[in-house]
Write an enzyme that holds these catalytic residues in place. Sequence first.
Site, PDB file in Angstrom:
ATOM      1  N   CYS A 136       0.846  -1.201   0.000  1.00 27.14           N
ATOM      2  CA  CYS A 136       0.000   0.000   0.000  1.00 27.14           C
ATOM      3  C   CYS A 136       0.878   1.247   0.000  1.00 27.14           C
ATOM      4  O   CYS A 136       1.731   1.412   0.877  1.00 27.14           O
ATOM      5  CB  CYS A 136      -0.911   0.018   1.223  1.00 27.14           C
ATOM      6  SG  CYS A 136      -1.946   1.507   1.264  1.00 27.14           S
ATOM      7  N   GLY A 223      -6.321   1.486 -12.796  1.00 29.38           N
ATOM      8  CA  GLY A 223      -7.162   1.599 -13.987  1.00 29.38           C
ATOM      9  C   GLY A 223      -6.393   1.271 -15.258  1.00 29.38           C
ATOM     10  O   GLY A 223      -5.225   0.851 -15.208  1.00 29.38           O
ATOM     11  N   GLY A 250      -5.907  -2.663 -14.173  1.00 29.32           N
ATOM     12  CA  GLY A 250      -6.520  -2.144 -15.399  1.00 29.32           C
ATOM     13  C   GLY A 250      -7.424  -3.105 -16.135  1.00 29.32           C
ATOM     14  O   GLY A 250      -7.765  -2.874 -17.300  1.00 29.32           O
TER      15      GLY A 250
HETATM   16  C1  LIG Z   1      -9.883   3.002  -3.954  1.00 26.94           C
HETATM   17  C2  LIG Z   1      -8.888   1.895  -3.916  1.00 26.94           C
HETATM   18  C3  LIG Z   1      -8.650   1.232  -2.718  1.00 26.94           C
HETATM   19  C4  LIG Z   1      -7.718   0.193  -2.652  1.00 26.94           C
HETATM   20  N1  LIG Z   1      -7.516  -0.463  -1.463  1.00 26.94           N
HETATM   21  C5  LIG Z   1      -6.650  -1.521  -1.422  1.00 26.94           C
HETATM   22  C6  LIG Z   1      -6.506  -2.281  -0.218  1.00 26.94           C
HETATM   23  O1  LIG Z   1      -7.154  -2.022   0.801  1.00 26.94           O
HETATM   24  N2  LIG Z   1      -5.614  -3.323  -0.235  1.00 26.94           N
HETATM   25  C7  LIG Z   1      -4.891  -3.663  -1.364  1.00 26.94           C
HETATM   26  O2  LIG Z   1      -4.099  -4.612  -1.328  1.00 26.94           O
HETATM   27  N3  LIG Z   1      -5.043  -2.973  -2.531  1.00 26.94           N
HETATM   28  C8  LIG Z   1      -5.901  -1.922  -2.567  1.00 26.94           C
HETATM   29  N4  LIG Z   1      -6.075  -1.241  -3.758  1.00 26.94           N
HETATM   30  C9  LIG Z   1      -5.353  -1.674  -4.965  1.00 26.94           C
HETATM   31  C10 LIG Z   1      -6.235  -2.572  -5.834  1.00 26.94           C
HETATM   32  O3  LIG Z   1      -6.610  -3.735  -5.144  1.00 26.94           O
HETATM   33  C11 LIG Z   1      -5.507  -2.961  -7.139  1.00 26.94           C
HETATM   34  O4  LIG Z   1      -4.308  -3.628  -6.821  1.00 26.94           O
HETATM   35  C12 LIG Z   1      -5.174  -1.761  -8.024  1.00 26.94           C
HETATM   36  O5  LIG Z   1      -6.199  -0.791  -7.957  1.00 26.94           O
HETATM   37  C13 LIG Z   1      -4.920  -2.137  -9.476  1.00 26.94           C
HETATM   38  O6  LIG Z   1      -6.057  -2.741 -10.050  1.00 26.94           O
HETATM   39  P1  LIG Z   1      -7.146  -1.931 -10.937  1.00 26.94           P
HETATM   40  O7  LIG Z   1      -6.365  -1.149 -11.972  1.00 26.94           O
HETATM   41  O8  LIG Z   1      -8.037  -2.968 -11.533  1.00 26.94           O
HETATM   42  O9  LIG Z   1      -7.867  -1.022  -9.991  1.00 26.94           O
HETATM   43  C14 LIG Z   1      -7.005  -0.183  -3.822  1.00 26.94           C
HETATM   44  C15 LIG Z   1      -7.259   0.475  -5.037  1.00 26.94           C
HETATM   45  C16 LIG Z   1      -8.189   1.495  -5.095  1.00 26.94           C
HETATM   46  C17 LIG Z   1      -8.435   2.161  -6.421  1.00 26.94           C
END
Ligand SMILES: Cc1cc2nc3c(=O)[nH]c(=O)nc-3n(C[C@H](O)[C@H](O)[C@H](O)COP(=O)(O)O)c2cc1C
Length: 311
Positions: A136, A223, A250
């Site tokens: 994180c 994204g 993404g």
């Molecule tokens: C609003 C938000 C909150 C997130 N909270 C966490 C979390 O609590 N723990 C974690 O491991 N990843 C967290 N992530 C990361 C996502 O799980 C993921 O790894 C990242 O957004 C990439 O995937 P995506 O492009 O499909 O969103 C968060 C992402 C977003 C956008």
Amino acid sequence: MPPSLQVDLAPGRKSSLLLKNPVMPASGTFSWGLEFAKHYDIEQLGAVVSKGVTMAARSGNAQPRVAETPAGMLNSIGLQNIGIDSCISDMAPTWARWRVPVIVNIAGDTIDEFGQMTRMLDDVPGIAAIELNISCPNVDQGGIEIGQDISASARATRAAVRNTDLPVIVKITPNVTDPVALALACEAEGAAAICAINTVLGLAIDLRRREAVLPRARGGLSGPAIKPIALRIVHDVSKAVRIPVIGCGGISTGEDAVEFLMAGATAVQVGTASFANPRALLDVLEGLQSWMVANGVDDVHQLIGCALPPG
Ligand SMILES: Cc1cc2nc3c(=O)[nH]c(=O)nc-3n(C[C@H](O)[C@H](O)[C@H](O)COP(=O)(O)O)c2cc1C
């Protein structure tokens, strides 16, 4: 016959993690699953992944916590959550009634805390696996500070693995020079699977205020903008490790999922796409199925890693 989508994220482990299909939410974008369960049958998903849980409840970072960017978003939520005790007493009993495995994402402040939290979750009915968020970017302690240090990541993995028979998935950050070395170190300490990737460090500027949009300046980019980065890391990590890799970053369509599977992922997580389209997970699942049917693929294993070089 519909294509076979079943995958195993913990082959040969004491506790298995058999998914009826490879599609699940990304942590932090599906809350505790309960809200989405009101809108559709979430038992259609391969698994549910919880918001990141910390030892104590947290209220998160100052507002604003999100900023829209071209083809993505920056977030700095700061792990707002109810804390592990409430997760166990208030959420797990509901999860135990679901016919879909629930993976709990945990974020320790320290390496020891990863061990303690894992022990607390071990044997709790309703919890099928633990995902370590050592990646994180939006907190002062733990998080990316551990995840950018290979030896600390290995120690956090060891602390978790020795405290549970549940499969431990380690979620890695893309914000390192060598994600492969990081993944190999976690595999060597007993990780059942690697999840790649968490968000990419980024920044947005508010022209009018002449300062960063987010109060902590940096945020995590997610994204479509990060899909090629995630694919590269999934590809490189999958080539190196023997354990399953979960692709994330993404993904918003079935074809995106196919790309990740071809790059070596055994399963995929869908995150930011769910904010614009609450049905995104089902769209990805249905899109994957239709792609397989249209292309004569009758088992998802025929796709997994097919774009990796031989050997
Ligand atoms: C609003 C938000 C909150 C997130 N909270 C966490 C979390 O609590 N723990 C974690 O491991 N990843 C967290 N992530 C990361 C996502 O799980 C993921 O790894 C990242 O957004 C990439 O995937 P995506 O492009 O499909 O969103 C968060 C992402 C977003 C956008």
